[in-house]
Design an enzyme around this catalytic site. Sequence first.
Site, short mmCIF file in Angstrom:
data_model
loop_
_atom_site.label_atom_id
_atom_site.label_comp_id
_atom_site.label_asym_id
_atom_site.label_seq_id
_atom_site.Cartn_x
_atom_site.Cartn_y
_atom_site.Cartn_z
N HIS A 92 0.82 -1.21 0.00
CA HIS A 92 0.00 0.00 0.00
C HIS A 92 0.85 1.26 0.00
CE1 HIS A 92 0.69 1.02 4.27
NE2 HIS A 92 0.53 -0.26 4.56
N CYS B 148 2.96 -4.96 6.68
CA CYS B 148 2.59 -4.54 5.32
C CYS B 148 3.81 -4.01 4.57
CB CYS B 148 1.50 -3.47 5.36
SG CYS B 148 -0.13 -4.12 5.74
#
Length: 198
Positions: A157, A173
């Site tokens: 992301h 992440c």
Amino acid sequence: MRILIASVALCFAALFTGTQADAAASGKFFDHASKKWVSYGSAHHGKSPIKRKQVRYNGSYGPNTIVISTKDRRLYHIRGNGTAMVYGVGVGRQGFQWSGTHRITRKAEWPSWTPPKVMIERERRKGRNLPSFMKGGPNNPLGARAMYIGSTIYRIHGSNEPWTIGSAVSSGCIRMANEDVIHLYDNVNVGTKVIVLR
């Protein structure tokens, strides 16, 4: 005399606040290290401190594969023409590293953020209260784009903190600057293989 000083102080405060608001709206932040206003770029807080580049590639991974080296803090998008696009990334901090092979199962533009319960509880123990939901937008920690990795809780992301790219800072992440995550997002599809190496 006091009234004059107070008026000048109020004008200065209003001017400084206006400057901050104008800078935020134009995609700038105040870099405390250099003591200057710095532009992120045109993609809402987007410029990475590690410039993406195309390199020659003749390795063993097939075309349209994403390979992430958490050790090197780089993401390689293998293309079908003997090249790969290399991006700088932020990765999981100590205790939050992982590896595996998955596929992109979903893509989202300006994604909303629902922190996992385990993250909410962990941060609460540190005295920090996370929202249970945050609408997508420039202030959202997931940034401009997200690509969801398999059935994991992890994503590739964007970020509204581009200065963290190249560091081990996340809860697992893979974090990219917004300019770069938009570029990658536009060049991969749902189903793309993702290989995370430690």
